[in-house]
Design a protein around this motif. Structure first.
Motif, short mmCIF file in Angstrom:
data_model
loop_
_atom_site.label_atom_id
_atom_site.label_comp_id
_atom_site.label_asym_id
_atom_site.label_seq_id
_atom_site.Cartn_x
_atom_site.Cartn_y
_atom_site.Cartn_z
N LYS A 4 15.31 -10.04 2.03
CA LYS A 4 13.89 -10.38 1.93
C LYS A 4 13.61 -10.93 0.53
O LYS A 4 13.90 -10.28 -0.47
CB LYS A 4 13.05 -9.14 2.21
CG LYS A 4 11.60 -9.40 2.52
CD LYS A 4 10.89 -8.09 2.84
CE LYS A 4 11.41 -7.47 4.11
NZ LYS A 4 10.63 -6.24 4.46
N ILE A 5 13.03 -12.13 0.48
CA ILE A 5 12.70 -12.79 -0.79
C ILE A 5 11.19 -12.99 -0.87
O ILE A 5 10.58 -13.52 0.06
CB ILE A 5 13.39 -14.17 -0.91
CG1 ILE A 5 14.89 -14.07 -0.62
CG2 ILE A 5 13.13 -14.77 -2.30
CD1 ILE A 5 15.67 -13.25 -1.61
N LEU A 6 10.59 -12.57 -1.98
CA LEU A 6 9.16 -12.79 -2.20
C LEU A 6 8.98 -13.92 -3.20
O LEU A 6 9.51 -13.88 -4.31
CB LEU A 6 8.49 -11.52 -2.73
CG LEU A 6 7.04 -11.68 -3.22
CD1 LEU A 6 6.13 -12.15 -2.10
CD2 LEU A 6 6.53 -10.37 -3.82
N LYS A 37 -1.76 -10.45 -5.66
CA LYS A 37 -1.22 -10.43 -4.30
C LYS A 37 0.29 -10.23 -4.31
O LYS A 37 0.84 -9.55 -3.45
CB LYS A 37 -1.57 -11.74 -3.58
CG LYS A 37 -1.31 -11.71 -2.08
CD LYS A 37 -2.23 -10.72 -1.38
CE LYS A 37 -2.04 -10.75 0.13
NZ LYS A 37 -2.90 -9.76 0.82
N GLY A 38 0.94 -10.81 -5.32
CA GLY A 38 2.38 -10.64 -5.45
C GLY A 38 2.75 -9.18 -5.63
O GLY A 38 3.70 -8.69 -5.01
N VAL A 39 2.02 -8.47 -6.49
CA VAL A 39 2.27 -7.04 -6.71
C VAL A 39 2.04 -6.26 -5.42
O VAL A 39 2.85 -5.39 -5.04
CB VAL A 39 1.37 -6.50 -7.84
CG1 VAL A 39 1.45 -4.98 -7.90
CG2 VAL A 39 1.75 -7.12 -9.17
N GLU A 40 0.95 -6.57 -4.74
CA GLU A 40 0.61 -5.85 -3.50
C GLU A 40 1.71 -6.01 -2.45
O GLU A 40 2.16 -5.02 -1.85
CB GLU A 40 -0.71 -6.39 -2.96
CG GLU A 40 -1.14 -5.76 -1.63
CD GLU A 40 -2.39 -6.41 -1.06
OE1 GLU A 40 -2.63 -6.25 0.15
OE2 GLU A 40 -3.13 -7.08 -1.82
N ILE A 41 2.17 -7.24 -2.25
CA ILE A 41 3.19 -7.49 -1.22
C ILE A 41 4.53 -6.89 -1.64
O ILE A 41 5.23 -6.28 -0.83
CB ILE A 41 3.34 -9.01 -0.97
CG1 ILE A 41 2.07 -9.56 -0.33
CG2 ILE A 41 4.55 -9.29 -0.07
CD1 ILE A 41 2.07 -11.07 -0.16
N ALA A 42 4.88 -7.03 -2.92
CA ALA A 42 6.16 -6.50 -3.40
C ALA A 42 6.24 -5.00 -3.22
O ALA A 42 7.26 -4.46 -2.76
CB ALA A 42 6.37 -6.88 -4.86
N GLU A 43 5.18 -4.29 -3.57
CA GLU A 43 5.20 -2.83 -3.47
C GLU A 43 5.16 -2.36 -2.03
O GLU A 43 5.64 -1.26 -1.72
CB GLU A 43 4.03 -2.25 -4.27
CG GLU A 43 4.19 -2.46 -5.77
CD GLU A 43 3.06 -1.88 -6.60
OE1 GLU A 43 3.25 -1.67 -7.81
OE2 GLU A 43 1.97 -1.63 -6.02
N MET A 44 4.64 -3.19 -1.15
CA MET A 44 4.58 -2.83 0.26
C MET A 44 5.87 -3.19 1.00
O MET A 44 6.36 -2.42 1.83
CB MET A 44 3.39 -3.54 0.93
CG MET A 44 3.24 -3.25 2.41
SD MET A 44 1.72 -3.96 3.09
CE MET A 44 1.98 -5.71 2.73
N GLU A 45 6.46 -4.33 0.66
CA GLU A 45 7.62 -4.84 1.39
C GLU A 45 8.96 -4.55 0.72
O GLU A 45 10.01 -4.66 1.36
CB GLU A 45 7.47 -6.36 1.58
CG GLU A 45 6.28 -6.77 2.43
CD GLU A 45 6.47 -6.45 3.90
OE1 GLU A 45 7.62 -6.21 4.31
OE2 GLU A 45 5.47 -6.46 4.64
N ASN A 46 8.94 -4.23 -0.57
CA ASN A 46 10.17 -3.94 -1.31
C ASN A 46 11.24 -5.03 -1.11
O ASN A 46 12.34 -4.76 -0.59
CB ASN A 46 10.72 -2.58 -0.92
CG ASN A 46 11.76 -2.07 -1.90
OD1 ASN A 46 11.79 -2.49 -3.06
ND2 ASN A 46 12.62 -1.18 -1.45
N SER A 71 7.40 -0.09 -10.73
CA SER A 71 7.12 0.40 -9.38
C SER A 71 8.29 0.22 -8.42
O SER A 71 8.51 1.06 -7.54
CB SER A 71 5.88 -0.28 -8.82
OG SER A 71 6.06 -1.69 -8.74
N ILE A 72 9.06 -0.87 -8.55
CA ILE A 72 10.23 -1.09 -7.69
C ILE A 72 11.39 -1.57 -8.57
O ILE A 72 11.78 -2.74 -8.54
CB ILE A 72 9.94 -2.10 -6.55
CG1 ILE A 72 9.22 -3.35 -7.07
CG2 ILE A 72 9.14 -1.45 -5.44
CD1 ILE A 72 9.05 -4.43 -6.01
N PRO A 73 11.95 -0.68 -9.37
CA PRO A 73 12.93 -1.06 -10.39
C PRO A 73 14.22 -1.68 -9.88
O PRO A 73 14.91 -2.38 -10.63
CB PRO A 73 13.21 0.27 -11.11
CG PRO A 73 12.86 1.32 -10.12
CD PRO A 73 11.71 0.78 -9.35
#
Length: 226
Positions: A4-6, A37-46, A71-73
């Motif tokens: 998965k790539i954001l 929005k990037g932070v929100e999606i990243a923390e939700m989707e990892n 948050s997602i090291p």
């Protein structure tokens, strides 16, 4: 299972162009046009990797990078920007980015950098084994499927560790007996089948039609290769 790539980029044309190229390589692509929005999606989707533009509406890429590092090291971060000054590159790396690519960029180079980063991430985290929806933590001795913990006995954990560490390799019942119960174990190989059946009841959606822990007729069992 696709990585998965954001892609966090405010320019729609660049997002579309980059997404097309990444999807051709088999990546699952998520998009965000602002830092928030990037932070929100990243923390939700990892996601496995975040491609992060520096110049964003709202909080900039540097700040997003700092937030995600906390948050997602374990997520990889590639900074993407029109700036080419060495100081900007260094600042991005100091904020926690793994790599840096300046616009305009060749999509082939971006893909190579993503693949290289993914290899490094996997090599550097040997205590975690990920196969499809499963995550095996060798230190904590836990198994999760789709982020839900599965309650395993020590023997079941030993078996699944062997399989997930060797995807695609077929193990005979005798090998499984030796590796999980010890070469000096005195007993029938039936104990292997009983544990496999019990393990399937816990990890498979339909134990009668296993998708992950496969039977190799005439040999034994194997973990389906991703």
């Amino acid at each position: 299972m696709n990585e998965k790539i954001l892609l966090v980029e405010d320019e729609e044309n660049i997002r579309k162009f980059t997404r097309i190229n990444l999807e051709r390589e088999g990546f699952e692509v998520l998009e965000a046009e602002t830092g928030e929005k990037g932070v929100e999606i990243a923390e939700m989707e990892n996601p496995t990797v975040v491609i992060l533009d520096i110049m964003l509406p709202g909080i900039d890429g540097y700040e997003v990078c700092s937030i995600l590092r906390k948050s997602i090291p374990n997520t990889g971060i590639i900074m993407l920007t029109a700036k080419t000054q060495e100081d900007d590159k260094i600042f991005g790396l100091e904020k926690g980015a793994d790599d840096y690519l300046a616009k305009p960029f060749n999509p082939k180079e971006l893909i190579l950098r993503i693949k290289s980063l993914i290899r490094r991430l996997k090599d550097s985290d040997t205590s975690i084994i990920k196969r499809g929806p499963f995550e095996l933590d060798l230190n904590a001795k836990t198994l999760k499927k789709n982020d839900v913990f599965i309650d395993l006995t020590p023997t079941e954990l030993s078996i699944v560790t062997l399989f997930m560490g060797n995807p695609g390799r077929a193990f005979s019942r005798s090998e499984l007996l030796d590796k999980n119960w010890g070469a000096d174990y005195i007993g029938e190989t039936k104990i292997v089948d009983v544990n496999i059946r019990r393990l399937r009841s816990k990890i498979e959606d339909n134990p009668g039609k296993p998708e992950y822990l496969e039977t190799v007729w005439g040999t034994g069992y194997r973990w389906k290769k991703d």
